[in-house]
Design an enzyme around this catalytic site. Structure first.
Site, PDB file in Angstrom:
ATOM      1  N   ASP A  17       3.878   9.503  -0.558  1.00  0.00           N
ATOM      2  CA  ASP A  17       2.713   8.699  -0.171  1.00  0.00           C
ATOM      3  C   ASP A  17       2.472   7.640  -1.239  1.00  0.00           C
ATOM      4  OD1 ASP A  17       0.446   7.927   1.274  1.00  0.00           O
ATOM      5  OD2 ASP A  17      -0.164  10.006   1.617  1.00  0.00           O
ATOM      6  N   HIS A  69       0.817  -1.220   0.000  1.00  0.00           N
ATOM      7  CA  HIS A  69       0.000   0.000   0.000  1.00  0.00           C
ATOM      8  C   HIS A  69       0.850   1.269   0.000  1.00  0.00           C
ATOM      9  CE1 HIS A  69      -4.064  -1.787   0.813  1.00  0.00           C
ATOM     10  NE2 HIS A  69      -3.286  -2.820   1.050  1.00  0.00           N
TER      11      HIS A  69
HETATM   12  C1  G6P Z   1      -0.968   3.059   6.344  1.00  0.00           C
HETATM   13  C2  G6P Z   1      -0.526   1.638   6.080  1.00  0.00           C
HETATM   14  C3  G6P Z   1      -1.492   0.626   6.679  1.00  0.00           C
HETATM   15  C4  G6P Z   1      -1.735   0.967   8.141  1.00  0.00           C
HETATM   16  C5  G6P Z   1      -2.225   2.398   8.282  1.00  0.00           C
HETATM   17  C6  G6P Z   1      -2.453   2.825   9.737  1.00  0.00           C
HETATM   18  O1  G6P Z   1      -2.088   3.362   5.597  1.00  0.00           O
HETATM   19  O2  G6P Z   1      -0.363   1.425   4.687  1.00  0.00           O
HETATM   20  O3  G6P Z   1      -0.981  -0.679   6.572  1.00  0.00           O
HETATM   21  O4  G6P Z   1      -2.645   0.068   8.730  1.00  0.00           O
HETATM   22  O5  G6P Z   1      -1.250   3.258   7.728  1.00  0.00           O
HETATM   23  O6  G6P Z   1      -1.295   2.631  10.500  1.00  0.00           O
HETATM   24  P1  G6P Z   1      -1.262   1.675  11.774  1.00  0.00           P
HETATM   25  O7  G6P Z   1       0.176   1.566  12.129  1.00  0.00           O
HETATM   26  O8  G6P Z   1      -2.097   2.379  12.785  1.00  0.00           O
HETATM   27  O9  G6P Z   1      -1.879   0.359  11.365  1.00  0.00           O
END
Ligand code: G6P
Length: 468
Positions: free
Chosen positions: A366, A158
């Protein structure tokens, strides 16, 4: 119906009594992917516990089954807060200087991937397709193959894949690349990411290109392609249309009176460029003093990964910046920056996007950035707002009609804000329409279907028995 297993670090298990997947980035995407399959969603429960069970907890909610594992405090520290978020995250976002590599964190990352694979392998049936998400789980396919799993396994990244010289600064880089070759299909957000990862494989692993995005890496065959993730356009648009009746939206608009609104919505993360954006807004007011009192900038920034020191430091930096700017520029009757760290539900955000004349999406780097897409979709044809978008967001490739800016140049961003505020409706409409049409065509459903169609094609592939 065939079964799809989605694996991700975070799993959005709906509250008891509800079978709908909660709204929000990956959850929306996963719901789309599950629409034509029976579903199992596997990953971390979100709980940290001493001596966690090695067997996942199985939860049934409507059509989707969930299987979640707890993490020990050490696993959480080394795998999640350590290797994933202090080494991989900064390096993938081109911030080598912020990267912290520790052997024990890396060992923890491998250990959690291995225990996920062991627990998951017991649940896999021969016809299942497996789709793994994001950088927490780069070696998962390799661990699953080690457990004898021969099913098609796909991966979607992602976040950005940086230039090879950047990724290779990571001491574990070669080992991780070698492990990734055990995925049948590697999906990335943009063609630039595909080029970076392919070159990384070719230059550092002596991979052989086989055409059509396929590569032979160390005797294993993998395919790398871009699948830009989209949003659920219909539901987001509907939320924006209905948001006028929402209390938070109504009160915010009443508070604005005739003032124009600039809006930014980001997790509190250094990749999002929040302090840099605030400096650009400060610069805008410095060079357009007649706009003081006429424009308000609302920045909504839920806290994120607070256990990671770099995020704690960023939080202090942003607090200080907001205080400085508001203290210096503000008047008793006007506060230039309204900074909020609460997370708002999607319908509220949709309404605030609709109300904002300018959407400020200026990450330093990003993978995609779905806020940019949501801002576009939330606009109305009668009075569309203007998107100011960093050219270093993956979304810029599908949204070239936005005002594209270099987020490192606060003068350029300040000038784009001025241009956006003064832009006549005809030009706003001319820029917005093609973006809105593209968002509708390339929505989350299109994304999930194109990925799954490709992953399906690996069903018939005969696999070598796993290596020792
Ligand atoms: C980004 C990453 C995700 C992640 C999200 C929130 O979008 O690509 O994989 O889940 O951030 O971050 P966290 O560490 O809270 O899961």
């Amino acid at each position: 119906m065939a079964r799809l297993i989605i694996v991700s670090n975070r799993v959005a298990v709906p509250a008891e009594g509800k079978d709908a997947v909660s709204a929000g980035g990956l959850a929306v995407a996963v719901k789309e992917a599950f629409s034509s399959y029976e579903g199992l969603w596997f990953g971390w429960s979100g709980n940290i516990r001493d001596n966690p069970s090695l067997e996942p907890e199985l939860i049934d909610r409507g059509p989707i089954q969930y299987a979640v594992l707890d993490l020990s405090p050490q696993d959480h520290r080394e795998y999640y807060a350590g290797f994933a978020n202090r080494a991989l995250w900064p390096i993938m976002h081109y911030r080598i200087g912020l990267g912290t590599f520790s052997r024990s964190d890396y060992a923890g990352y491998q250990r959690v991937n291995q225990s996920f694979a062991r627990a998951l392998a017991k649940l896999v049936e021969p016809d299942d397709l497996i789709w793994v998400h994001d950088y927490h789980l780069l070696p998962l396919a390799s661990e699953l193959r080690g457990q004898g799993i021969a099913n098609p396994i796909g991966y979607f990244h992602h976040i950005p894949w940086p230039a090879a010289d950047v990724f290779n600064t990571l001491p574990a880089s070669n080992e991780l690349l070698r492990a990734m070759a055990d995925y049948d299909l590697i999906g990335l957000q943009t063609d630039a990411d595909v080029q970076n990862l392919s070159r990384n494989f070719i230059d550092t692993m002596r991979a052989i290109p086989l055409g059509g995005g396929a590569l032979m890496v160390d005797g294993r065959r993998t395919r790398i392609r871009s699948f830009p993730i989209g949003i659920d356009v219909a539901s987001f648009k509907e939320a924006a249309d209905k948001a006028g009746s929402n209390k938070v939206v109504r009160e915010t608009m009443a508070g604005l009176r005739t003032r124009k609104l600039l809006i930014g919505v980001d997790r509190l993360d250094y990749s999002k460029g929040v302090p840099e954006r605030m400096e650009a807004v400060d610069r805008f007011f410095a060079s357009n003093p007649d706009q003081r009192g006429n424009v308000v900038y609302i920045q909504i920034t839920p806290k994120s990964r607070s256990e990671v020191p770099e995020y704690e430091q960023l939080s202090r930096e942003v607090n200080e910046k907001v205080g400085d700017i508001n203290g210096t520029l503000g008047e008793p009757a006007w506060t230039p920056i309204q900074y909020v760290t609460k997370a708002y539900p999607r319908p509220v955000l949709a309404g605030l996007y609709r109300a904002a004349r300018v959407g400020l999406v200026t990450p330093m780097r990003d993978g995609m950035n779905l806020v940019a897409k949501e801002y576009v979709v939330a606009q109305s044809e009668e009075d569309p707002g203007v998107l100011v978008l960093s050219k270093f967001a993956g979304a810029a490739r599908q949204l070239p009609e936005a005002l594209l800016v270099n987020p490192y140049d606060r003068f350029e961003v300040a000038e784009a804000i001025r241009q956006a505020l003064y832009m006549p409706r005809a030009e706003r409409l001319e820029r917005w329409k093609p973006m809105a049409d593209r968002m509708l065509r390339e929505d989350v459903d299109w994304w999930a279907r194109s990925y799954m169609a490709e992953l399906e094609s690996f069903r018939t592939v005969e696999r070598e028995p796993p290596r020792a």
